[in-house]
Structure formats: structure tokens, C-alpha cells
Design a protein around this motif. Structure first.
Motif, PDB file in Angstrom:
ATOM      1  N   TYR A  86       0.812  -1.246   0.000  1.00  0.00           N
ATOM      2  CA  TYR A  86       0.000   0.000   0.000  1.00  0.00           C
ATOM      3  C   TYR A  86       0.833   1.277   0.000  1.00  0.00           C
ATOM      4  O   TYR A  86       0.491   2.253   0.648  1.00  0.00           O
ATOM      5  CB  TYR A  86      -1.000  -0.025   1.173  1.00  0.00           C
ATOM      6  CG  TYR A  86      -1.824  -1.273   1.153  1.00  0.00           C
ATOM      7  CD1 TYR A  86      -2.770  -1.495   0.163  1.00  0.00           C
ATOM      8  CD2 TYR A  86      -1.609  -2.272   2.108  1.00  0.00           C
ATOM      9  CE1 TYR A  86      -3.503  -2.674   0.116  1.00  0.00           C
ATOM     10  CE2 TYR A  86      -2.326  -3.466   2.073  1.00  0.00           C
ATOM     11  CZ  TYR A  86      -3.272  -3.654   1.068  1.00  0.00           C
ATOM     12  OH  TYR A  86      -3.976  -4.820   1.020  1.00  0.00           O
ATOM     13  N   TRP A  87       1.945   1.243  -0.693  1.00  0.00           N
ATOM     14  CA  TRP A  87       2.723   2.475  -0.880  1.00  0.00           C
ATOM     15  C   TRP A  87       1.999   3.363  -1.880  1.00  0.00           C
ATOM     16  O   TRP A  87       1.192   2.897  -2.678  1.00  0.00           O
ATOM     17  CB  TRP A  87       4.098   2.157  -1.484  1.00  0.00           C
ATOM     18  CG  TRP A  87       5.114   1.606  -0.533  1.00  0.00           C
ATOM     19  CD1 TRP A  87       4.895   0.775   0.529  1.00  0.00           C
ATOM     20  CD2 TRP A  87       6.519   1.833  -0.585  1.00  0.00           C
ATOM     21  NE1 TRP A  87       6.070   0.457   1.127  1.00  0.00           N
ATOM     22  CE2 TRP A  87       7.099   1.105   0.466  1.00  0.00           C
ATOM     23  CE3 TRP A  87       7.362   2.575  -1.405  1.00  0.00           C
ATOM     24  CZ2 TRP A  87       8.470   1.096   0.712  1.00  0.00           C
ATOM     25  CZ3 TRP A  87       8.731   2.564  -1.169  1.00  0.00           C
ATOM     26  CH2 TRP A  87       9.274   1.846  -0.112  1.00  0.00           C
ATOM     27  N   ASP A  88       2.375   4.643  -1.865  1.00  0.00           N
ATOM     28  CA  ASP A  88       1.917   5.542  -2.931  1.00  0.00           C
ATOM     29  C   ASP A  88       2.649   5.168  -4.219  1.00  0.00           C
ATOM     30  O   ASP A  88       3.817   4.750  -4.171  1.00  0.00           O
ATOM     31  CB  ASP A  88       2.257   7.003  -2.583  1.00  0.00           C
ATOM     32  CG  ASP A  88       1.159   7.615  -1.727  1.00  0.00           C
ATOM     33  OD1 ASP A  88       0.100   6.969  -1.568  1.00  0.00           O
ATOM     34  OD2 ASP A  88       1.372   8.729  -1.212  1.00  0.00           O
ATOM     35  N   PRO A  89       2.004   5.344  -5.382  1.00  0.00           N
ATOM     36  CA  PRO A  89       2.666   4.959  -6.644  1.00  0.00           C
ATOM     37  C   PRO A  89       3.994   5.677  -6.893  1.00  0.00           C
ATOM     38  O   PRO A  89       4.942   5.062  -7.371  1.00  0.00           O
ATOM     39  CB  PRO A  89       1.636   5.357  -7.709  1.00  0.00           C
ATOM     40  CG  PRO A  89       0.329   5.260  -7.008  1.00  0.00           C
ATOM     41  CD  PRO A  89       0.600   5.697  -5.600  1.00  0.00           C
ATOM     42  N   LEU A  90       4.056   6.966  -6.535  1.00  0.00           N
ATOM     43  CA  LEU A  90       5.262   7.724  -6.893  1.00  0.00           C
ATOM     44  C   LEU A  90       6.528   7.217  -6.185  1.00  0.00           C
ATOM     45  O   LEU A  90       7.524   6.929  -6.846  1.00  0.00           O
ATOM     46  CB  LEU A  90       5.042   9.218  -6.631  1.00  0.00           C
ATOM     47  CG  LEU A  90       5.814  10.163  -7.537  1.00  0.00           C
ATOM     48  CD1 LEU A  90       5.536   9.899  -9.004  1.00  0.00           C
ATOM     49  CD2 LEU A  90       5.511  11.618  -7.186  1.00  0.00           C
ATOM     50  N   PRO A  91       6.510   7.092  -4.837  1.00  0.00           N
ATOM     51  CA  PRO A  91       7.724   6.534  -4.205  1.00  0.00           C
ATOM     52  C   PRO A  91       8.017   5.110  -4.661  1.00  0.00           C
ATOM     53  O   PRO A  91       9.191   4.742  -4.827  1.00  0.00           O
ATOM     54  CB  PRO A  91       7.410   6.577  -2.695  1.00  0.00           C
ATOM     55  CG  PRO A  91       5.981   6.908  -2.566  1.00  0.00           C
ATOM     56  CD  PRO A  91       5.540   7.549  -3.834  1.00  0.00           C
ATOM     57  N   ALA A  92       6.962   4.327  -4.898  1.00  0.00           N
ATOM     58  CA  ALA A  92       7.183   2.946  -5.372  1.00  0.00           C
ATOM     59  C   ALA A  92       7.872   2.964  -6.743  1.00  0.00           C
ATOM     60  O   ALA A  92       8.777   2.161  -7.012  1.00  0.00           O
ATOM     61  CB  ALA A  92       5.845   2.209  -5.470  1.00  0.00           C
ATOM     62  N   PHE A  93       7.447   3.900  -7.577  1.00  0.00           N
ATOM     63  CA  PHE A  93       8.021   4.066  -8.921  1.00  0.00           C
ATOM     64  C   PHE A  93       9.533   4.335  -8.818  1.00  0.00           C
ATOM     65  O   PHE A  93      10.350   3.679  -9.476  1.00  0.00           O
ATOM     66  CB  PHE A  93       7.286   5.235  -9.599  1.00  0.00           C
ATOM     67  CG  PHE A  93       7.772   5.613 -10.960  1.00  0.00           C
ATOM     68  CD1 PHE A  93       7.294   4.963 -12.092  1.00  0.00           C
ATOM     69  CD2 PHE A  93       8.681   6.647 -11.129  1.00  0.00           C
ATOM     70  CE1 PHE A  93       7.719   5.327 -13.356  1.00  0.00           C
ATOM     71  CE2 PHE A  93       9.113   7.023 -12.379  1.00  0.00           C
ATOM     72  CZ  PHE A  93       8.632   6.356 -13.503  1.00  0.00           C
ATOM     73  N   PHE A  94       9.890   5.293  -7.952  1.00  0.00           N
ATOM     74  CA  PHE A  94      11.304   5.674  -7.856  1.00  0.00           C
ATOM     75  C   PHE A  94      12.147   4.620  -7.131  1.00  0.00           C
ATOM     76  O   PHE A  94      13.303   4.394  -7.505  1.00  0.00           O
ATOM     77  CB  PHE A  94      11.440   7.046  -7.182  1.00  0.00           C
ATOM     78  CG  PHE A  94      11.027   8.175  -8.082  1.00  0.00           C
ATOM     79  CD1 PHE A  94      11.702   8.425  -9.269  1.00  0.00           C
ATOM     80  CD2 PHE A  94       9.935   8.972  -7.769  1.00  0.00           C
ATOM     81  CE1 PHE A  94      11.310   9.452 -10.119  1.00  0.00           C
ATOM     82  CE2 PHE A  94       9.535   9.998  -8.613  1.00  0.00           C
ATOM     83  CZ  PHE A  94      10.223  10.241  -9.791  1.00  0.00           C
ATOM     84  N   VAL A  95      11.560   3.983  -6.113  1.00  0.00           N
ATOM     85  CA  VAL A  95      12.306   2.925  -5.403  1.00  0.00           C
ATOM     86  C   VAL A  95      12.565   1.746  -6.360  1.00  0.00           C
ATOM     87  O   VAL A  95      13.673   1.191  -6.399  1.00  0.00           O
ATOM     88  CB  VAL A  95      11.532   2.464  -4.138  1.00  0.00           C
ATOM     89  CG1 VAL A  95      12.100   1.156  -3.592  1.00  0.00           C
ATOM     90  CG2 VAL A  95      11.591   3.541  -3.071  1.00  0.00           C
TER      91      VAL A  95
END
Lengths: 325, 238
Positions: A86-95
């Protein structure tokens, strides 16, 4: 002799024409049905993937049959972080991008000592290994069943629920990706990459650290691939191992060579053509695949350096009288 | 080691598989000197240069300006100031003349001299390149390509310029023009190591000659000692 004003007009047209083409296609898609939006959305995602692959295969002149591995890492990274944790898409995208970049650096360091067919085979194995892991590690990836429940792109509470909004976001990301590619191509870094493609010994003898730059190009390609994988996951909301399988490699190579390998806009133009062409030919029913193949082969015969290289040549300043041919 | 030694090679040796292409070879180039390596086809001239730059695996030692650079990679040797114009020119054929020349200054830190100033220095030597600046390098004539190759090497502000058969495939007039330009550069203090098959051309410039035959130095002698092909032939047949 060509006057400077004509030369600068041609140069401006050469820069603006592909932007206009991409924006026109996206504009038409936004005014069309959901299916067209999906097709063009896929084209934009592949455009991002191929723009990255172009760093390694086009600018640097190396072979990689395994870039789908990094799309797979990006896709599953976003899927697991957003859908499972349940992370936000943006931090998940960059990680996911950062993880893919690190993996590319670790794998690329020994692998890029290989050349030619050996490098191609090693990178191909990389794609196969990732594919197998995504099937076998069921507890993490849900295996053949695939990963569903991935939220759409968004920042915080703001979600791009509509496909058309997502297409706008994909277009912006694609254009930013191409802009970065264009800026880097014409930089000192980009010239060094193209020198490696021209002749590795000559580049080395001029002071270019060939091993380092090949690794950097590989990592950049992996970052783009990861971004494309993440965007696919958010755009469709579901991923499975098949999405990042061997078909992705064949598809991306077709796009790259058809659009113009080593050119800035070629990969995106190739992605648009290869994605849209089957839709235009759908009415031919059982003849569709044959017509598709004939058109692809014809384009490669008449524009062996790709569509963008052919069109770009029309806007290139003419050689002066007395210039060598 | 001589106080004025620019490049010193000690017992450099290279293999291609089982073939011992370069037997232990030593040579010296002093500051501001032009040295020529002469030898027939297959003598090992290009192998020697490639080994010096570590483009080919080798054993032995290489010193540059008194510093042991044996362990340095090719690109680090270029950073030290050893720049080679390769046989066949090694141009990036799909790039423009400007891009080729700009790549020559790759090792030069930005800020020391503007790129335009560097280009102007090359155009002063080869005015024809200014007219061809935006042309694709692969579309130039052989002589112009050699000018780009030499100009690109000069963009790096080398301390030692190594040239592998710069006259190869050129019309005699163009080859002479290139050699005269090298002479002018040497008079300004640039050290040059020139590998040539065409002895008369090389001997116009060089003070000292190494004769390479069958992968080893057969002779080291003043250029004035070579009056005719006959003088060389005795070493080639050695």
C-alpha cells in the motif's frame, strides 16, 4: 549553397516535427474510445522502454536481449509495493527504478566485459532468469496468476483514475524521457557513447573510459525499462510474467529498428507505428499478419536506418556545392 | 633513464595466441624529438604501438615523463598526454567533423580553453576542415579524413603524438602535406613517434630511426645513416 536561415528553419522543423507527430497521435487518442487510448498508452510505455534501450543499443552500439528483466523488476516492484504494501505509486516508482539501477550496475559490471554475441547471450539469459523467478517465486509474485489490484498512477490522494488522464501523464513522461535522451546524446557523455559505438579502441585512445560508459548506458537503459514496467503496472492494474517475456524483446527490437536505432525520436516513432499498425490492418482479418509483415519488411528495405532517420534526412541541411559526396 | 626522456619502453612483448608477435622490445623518445619506426608488413609495428597504449595485452614496462605507466589503462594513458592516430585513422564515420574534433578534446578539462579556440588552432593547420565542419566524417576524402584524425589528436593537446602509418592510402602530395604539418608541430616542441612503411617520407622528418623486423628491433640508427632502400633491406632480411 544553403542559406543560414533555411538551415535553421530545417533544424527547427527537424526538432518540432516529431513533437507534433507524438502530440497529434495522443490528441487523436484522447478524442477516441477507451480501446484506442489503451493501444496508444501501450505505445507510449513501449516508447519509454525503447528510448532507454536506445542508449545502450543505439548510442553505444551494444547488444542487449535482456532489458525486459528490468521492466519486470520495475513492474513487480510497483505492483508489490503499491498492491501488497500500500505504498503511494510515486515513491514505489522511484524505489523500483533505484533497485533496477543497482541490479543493472551489479550485473552489468561483469557482464559488460563480454562483447558481441557473447554479450547478447548473457543479457538474453538475464531476461530468462527474471522470467523464471517471476513464475517460481509465487509467494512474492503470485506466479502465473499474475499480480492484480495495482492502483493507477497518482500522487498522494490524487489518483489518475481515467485512462485518458493516464495517457496524458504517459505522454508527458515519454516527452521528458526523449528530452533527456536528446540532451544526453548531444552532451560530452553522449558523444563518448557514440564514439564507443564507432570504435572502442579509438574511443579508448582518446581517453574515453569505455567500460564505465558502457555500464552507465546499461544502467540508464535499465532505469527507463523499470519506469516502463512500473507505468505498465499502473496503467493496466495487473501484471503477469508473460507481460515481460520474450515477446517484449522482439517487440521492442522491431520498434527500435523500424523507428531508427541511434536516433533520438526513432524509438518513440517506432513504438507508435508498431503499436498502431495492427489496428489499422484489423479489417483484413486472416490477411492481417501477412500485411503487417509485408509493411514492416518494406519499411526496413526503403528506410534501412529507420523511419525517423529517413524523415530527418529531409530536414537536414543540404551539403554545399563542391562537398565530397 | 635519460633526463629528457619523454617515453621509454622496456622489454615490451606481445602475443597473438601462440604467435609471439612482438619480442622483448625497448625504445626511447626524448622530449621534442621525432622518432620513426620503420619496418615491412607484419614486422610488428602496429602491435608495438597497441602494446604501448595497452590496446593489446603485453608484458614489459612503459614510462612516460619518468613515471611508470605500465599499470595504467588506455584511457588513463591518453589522460597523461599520449595520443595516437590509429592506422586507418579510427574516425567516427557517422559523426560530423566537428563532433570528431570535439571528441579529441575529451580529456581536456573545460575552462582551460574554449572549444572554439581549440578548433581554431586545428583550422590554422588544416584550413580545409573549417569548410567541412558540419560534414559527416565518413564522407570526406582520404586526405581530409587524415587531417581530421591528426586534428582530433591535437585537440587533446598531446605531449606525445603517435601516428600509425599516416600516409597510408594517400596521394603523395597529400601525404607530404601531412608530414610537413607534423614537422611544423615538432618545431614547436611536440614529441612525435611515427610509424611508417614509406621510409623516404618518414626520413624527411626523423632524427632517429628504429628498424623493426620479425617482431624485434633490428637496428637503432640516425636517420642520416639511411641513404637508400638497400640500407634498410639488410635489416629487413636480418
Amino acid at each position: 549553397m544553403t542559406s543560414p536561415s533555411i538551415t535553421s528553419t530545417r533544424s527547427l522543423l527537424r526538432t518540432l516535427a516529431p513533437v507534433a507527430v507524438v502530440l497529434t497521435v495522443m490528441g487523436i487518442a484522447l478524442m477516441s474510445s477507451g480501446y484506442v487510448v489503451t493501444v496508444i498508452g501501450f505505445a507510449a510505455i513501449y516508447g519509454i522502454f525503447c528510448t532507454g534501450l536506445n542508449f545502450f543499443m543505439g548510442y553505444t552500439g551494444q547488444a542487449s536481449f535482456g532489458q525486459n528483466a528490468f521492466a519486470c523488476l520495475g513492474g513487480y516492484g510497483s505492483a508489490i509495493l503499491c498492491g501488497g504494501l500500500y505504498w503511494d505509486p510515486l515513491p514505489a516508482f522511484f524505489v523500483s527504478m533505484a533497485f533496477s539501477g543497482i541490479v543493472a550496475a551489479i550485473i552489468g559490471y561483469p557482464t559488460l566485459k563480454l562483447r558481441g554475441h557473447y554479450l547478447a547471450m548473457a543479457t538474453f539469459a538475464l531476461g530468462l532468469i527474471t522470467y523464471e523467478i517471476s513464475i517460481e517465486w509465487v509467494s512474492l509474485t503470485q506466479g502465473y496468476m499474475g499480480y492484480s489490484g495495482i492502483p493507477p498512477l497518482g500522487v498522494g490522494k490524487f489518483e489518475l483514475v481515467s485512462e485518458k488522464h493516464q495517457l496524458i501523464a504517459l505522454t508527458v513522461i515519454l516527452l521528458v524521457g526523449i528530452w533527456i535522451s536528446t540532451r544526453l546524446r548531444d552532451s560530452r557523455f553522449g558523444r563518448a557513447l557514440r564514439a564507443i559505438a564507432g570504435s572502442e579502441p579509438a574511443a579508448q585512445a582518446l581517453g574515453v573510459n569505455v567500460a564505465r560508459y558502457k555500464l552507465l548506458a546499461f544502467v540508464i537503459a535499465a532505469l527507463y525499462a523499470s519506469a516502463a514496467g512500473s507505468l505498465f503496472a499502473h496503467f493496466i492494474g495487473f501484471i503477469s510474467p508473460e507481460v515481460f517475456g520474450g515477446a517484449m524483446v522482439v517487440q521492442s527490437f522491431t520498434m527500435l529498428y523500424l523507428g531508427g536505432i541511434g536516433t533520438t525520436w526513432g524509438p518513440a516513432i517506432g513504438a507508435l507505428i508498431v503499436s498502431m499498425l495492427p489496428e489499422f490492418l484489423r479489417g483484413l482479418k486472416e490477411m492481417q499478419d501477412i500485411a503487417y509483415a509485408i509493411i514492416l519488411v518494406s519499411i526496413l528495405i526503403f528506410a534501412p536506418r529507420g523511419v525517423f532517420a529517413l524523415i530527418g534526412g529531409w530536414f537536414r541541411p543540404k551539403a554545399k556545392e563542391g562537398d565530397a559526396p | 633513464m635519460s633526463a629528457s626522456a619523454l617515453l621509454e619502453v622496456r622489454d615490451l612483448s606481445a602475443h597473438y595466441g601462440r604467435v609471439h608477435a612482438l619480442k622483448p622490445t625497448s625504445l626511447l623518445v626524448n622530449e621534442g624529438e621525432i622518432v620513426t619506426i620503420l619496418g615491412p608488413n607484419g614486422a610488428g609495428k602496429t602491435t608495438l604501438l597497441r602494446a604501448m597504449l595497452r590496446l593489446t595485452p603485453s608484458t614489459g614496462q612503459v614510462f612516460f615523463k619518468g613515471k611508470d605507466i605500465t599499470g595504467l589503462s588506455t584511457h588513463r594513458r591518453a589522460e597523461e598526454g599520449i595520443i595516437m592516430v590509429q592506422e586507418g585513422r579510427g574516425l567516427f564515420g557517422q559523426m560530423s567533423v566537428r563532433e570528431n574534433l570535439t571528441l579529441g578534446a575529451y580529456t581536456q578539462p573545460s575552462g582551460t580553453m574554449s572549444m572554439d579556440d581549440r578548433l581554431d588552432k586545428v583550422f590554422a593547420l588544416f584550413p580545409r576542415l573549417k569548410e567541412r565542419i558540419n560534414q559527416i566524417a565518413g564522407s570526406l576524402s582520404g586526405g581530409e579524413q587524415q587531417m581530421v584524425a591528426v586534428g582530433r589528436a591535437l585537440m587533446a593537446e598531446p605531449k606525445l603524438l603517435i601516428l600509425d602509418e599516416p600516409s597510408l592510402g594517400l596521394a603523395p602530395r597529400v601525404a607530404t602535406e601531412i608530414i610537413e604539418t607534423l614537422g611544423a608541430l615538432n618545431r614547436k616542441g611536440l614529441g612525435i613517434l611515427l610509424v611508417e612503411q614509406k621510409a623516404p617520407l618518414a626520413l624527411k622528418l626523423a632524427k632517429r630511426v628504429y628498424v623493426l623486423s620479425l617482431g624485434r628491433i633490428a637496428a637503432e640508427l640516425p636517420a642520416t645513416d639511411i641513404k637508400s632502400h638497400h640500407d634498410l633491406a639488410q635489416y629487413y632480411l636480418h
